[in-house]
Design a protein around this motif. Structure first.
Motif, PDB file in Angstrom:
ATOM      1  N   SER A   1      -3.750   8.284  -7.586  1.00  0.00           N
ATOM      2  CA  SER A   1      -3.677   6.949  -8.203  1.00  0.00           C
ATOM      3  C   SER A   1      -3.875   5.851  -7.164  1.00  0.00           C
ATOM      4  O   SER A   1      -4.497   4.817  -7.445  1.00  0.00           O
ATOM      5  CB  SER A   1      -2.344   6.764  -8.925  1.00  0.00           C
ATOM      6  N   ALA A   2      -3.367   6.073  -5.950  1.00  0.00           N
ATOM      7  CA  ALA A   2      -3.574   5.095  -4.876  1.00  0.00           C
ATOM      8  C   ALA A   2      -4.979   5.262  -4.313  1.00  0.00           C
ATOM      9  O   ALA A   2      -5.408   6.387  -4.022  1.00  0.00           O
ATOM     10  CB  ALA A   2      -2.530   5.276  -3.791  1.00  0.00           C
ATOM     11  N   CYS A   3      -5.673   4.168  -4.141  1.00  0.00           N
ATOM     12  CA  CYS A   3      -7.031   4.224  -3.608  1.00  0.00           C
ATOM     13  C   CYS A   3      -7.041   4.393  -2.091  1.00  0.00           C
ATOM     14  O   CYS A   3      -8.015   4.907  -1.520  1.00  0.00           O
ATOM     15  CB  CYS A   3      -7.791   2.949  -3.979  1.00  0.00           C
ATOM     16  N   GLN A   4      -5.972   3.945  -1.441  1.00  0.00           N
ATOM     17  CA  GLN A   4      -5.850   4.011   0.012  1.00  0.00           C
ATOM     18  C   GLN A   4      -4.375   3.902   0.368  1.00  0.00           C
ATOM     19  O   GLN A   4      -3.521   3.714  -0.517  1.00  0.00           O
ATOM     20  CB  GLN A   4      -6.627   2.869   0.657  1.00  0.00           C
ATOM     21  N   GLU A   5      -4.077   4.029   1.627  1.00  0.00           N
ATOM     22  CA  GLU A   5      -2.698   3.843   2.037  1.00  0.00           C
ATOM     23  C   GLU A   5      -2.270   2.393   1.781  1.00  0.00           C
ATOM     24  O   GLU A   5      -2.998   1.462   2.121  1.00  0.00           O
ATOM     25  CB  GLU A   5      -2.522   4.193   3.515  1.00  0.00           C
TER      26      GLU A   5
ATOM     27  N   ALA B   1       7.952   1.298  -1.182  1.00  0.00           N
ATOM     28  CA  ALA B   1       7.689   2.570  -0.514  1.00  0.00           C
ATOM     29  C   ALA B   1       6.189   2.677  -0.248  1.00  0.00           C
ATOM     30  O   ALA B   1       5.371   2.038  -0.917  1.00  0.00           O
ATOM     31  CB  ALA B   1       8.168   3.745  -1.355  1.00  0.00           C
ATOM     32  N   SER B   2       5.854   3.497   0.715  1.00  0.00           N
ATOM     33  CA  SER B   2       4.444   3.712   1.045  1.00  0.00           C
ATOM     34  C   SER B   2       3.809   4.652   0.022  1.00  0.00           C
ATOM     35  O   SER B   2       4.438   5.614  -0.437  1.00  0.00           O
ATOM     36  CB  SER B   2       4.312   4.310   2.450  1.00  0.00           C
ATOM     37  N   ILE B   3       2.571   4.398  -0.326  1.00  0.00           N
ATOM     38  CA  ILE B   3       1.809   5.272  -1.218  1.00  0.00           C
ATOM     39  C   ILE B   3       0.480   5.599  -0.548  1.00  0.00           C
ATOM     40  O   ILE B   3      -0.046   4.817   0.252  1.00  0.00           O
ATOM     41  CB  ILE B   3       1.559   4.611  -2.602  1.00  0.00           C
TER      42      ILE B   3
ATOM     43  N   VAL C   1      -1.717  -4.218   1.121  1.00  0.00           N
ATOM     44  CA  VAL C   1      -2.600  -3.488   2.019  1.00  0.00           C
ATOM     45  C   VAL C   1      -2.748  -4.308   3.291  1.00  0.00           C
ATOM     46  O   VAL C   1      -3.131  -5.480   3.222  1.00  0.00           O
ATOM     47  CB  VAL C   1      -3.988  -3.244   1.374  1.00  0.00           C
ATOM     48  N   ASP C   2      -2.406  -3.689   4.409  1.00  0.00           N
ATOM     49  CA  ASP C   2      -2.414  -4.404   5.697  1.00  0.00           C
ATOM     50  C   ASP C   2      -1.557  -5.671   5.642  1.00  0.00           C
ATOM     51  O   ASP C   2      -1.919  -6.712   6.196  1.00  0.00           O
ATOM     52  CB  ASP C   2      -3.852  -4.747   6.123  1.00  0.00           C
ATOM     53  N   GLY C   3      -0.447  -5.588   4.920  1.00  0.00           N
ATOM     54  CA  GLY C   3       0.501  -6.699   4.861  1.00  0.00           C
ATOM     55  C   GLY C   3       0.164  -7.790   3.869  1.00  0.00           C
ATOM     56  O   GLY C   3       0.919  -8.763   3.743  1.00  0.00           O
TER      57      GLY C   3
END
Length: 222
Positions: free
Chosen positions: A104-108, A71-73, A140-142
């Motif tokens: 908790s997530a630093c970025q998407e 899932a996306s975070i 991140v970015d795949g």
């Protein structure tokens, strides 16, 4: 005397001619009454049909498989990613998961949670296991990104009745472990939280910023 010899000679000649005539007729009749032998082609067995074969590296069936969900975070949203204990049923009981609080997530990113059979776990001989382990990572970015989380997430297991009994009565044989790839060892999670109200028999969580492999069990003797 000459007449007698002439008579005998004539008789012998007549017999020879008669035999020759009969022999010719008999030969033709015999030939016409027989069936010539026709050579037959040898019987060739059918070519064997191709059958499926396994290469030396093939694994026997049935064989445990790694199952993953994702899932996306993102930093602004809480995400609770989990696997059910009894998939494809109406039961909502959880097997385990990972809770990502806001921040908790630093970025998407895209978080992946995998249930990993023990035979696929790294350095598996270091532990005794209560169940399969898990691997938690992000993309991140795949691409897989191992940057630690900006604040702790909760990797958790909802305990079974047997696991709860062992946790309550045999603490020396119950631990929550995270694999350290640098030292190639299973290390005890520094902060373990038990919630007796969560799940059917309680929930055990590892509060961590790390990614990687997690398992519940106890250390094997060296």
């Amino acid at each position: 005397m000459n007449i007698r010899r002439s008579f005998l000679a004539g008789f012998v000649l007549t017999v020879i001619l008669a035999l020759g005539f009969l022999g010719g007729v008999w030969s033709q009749t015999y030939a016409q009454g027989t069936v010539p032998t026709i050579p037959t082609a040898p019987t060739v067995p059918p070519a064997p049909q191709p059958t499926a074969t396994k290469s030396p590296g093939d694994l026997p069936e049935p064989f445990p498989k790694i199952t993953c969900i994702g899932a996306s975070i993102n930093p602004a949203k809480e995400m609770d990613l989990f696997e059910l204990r009894f998939p494809n049923t109406r039961s909502t009981a959880r097997w385990g998961g990972v809770l990502n609080p806001s921040g908790s997530a630093c970025q998407e990113a895209y978080e992946v949670y995998c249930i990993v059979p023990v035979r696929y776990l790294p350095e598996r001989a270091q532990l005794h296991y209560y169940r399969q382990g898990v691997q938690v990572y992000q993309k991140v970015d795949g691409k897989v990104d191992s940057t630690p989380s900006c604040s702790p997430k909760m990797v958790y297991f909802d305990l079974s009745a047997y696991e709860r009994f062992m946790y309550d009565h045999f603490k020396d044989r119950f631990g929550f472990f995270n694999y350290n790839p640098e030292t190639r060892t299973w290390e005890t999670c520094p902060e373990v939280i038990f919630d007796k109200e969560a799940g059917l028999h309680g929930r055990l969580s590892c509060r961590t910023i790390n990614w990687g492999f997690f398992a519940i069990g106890w250390q094997a003797k060296k």
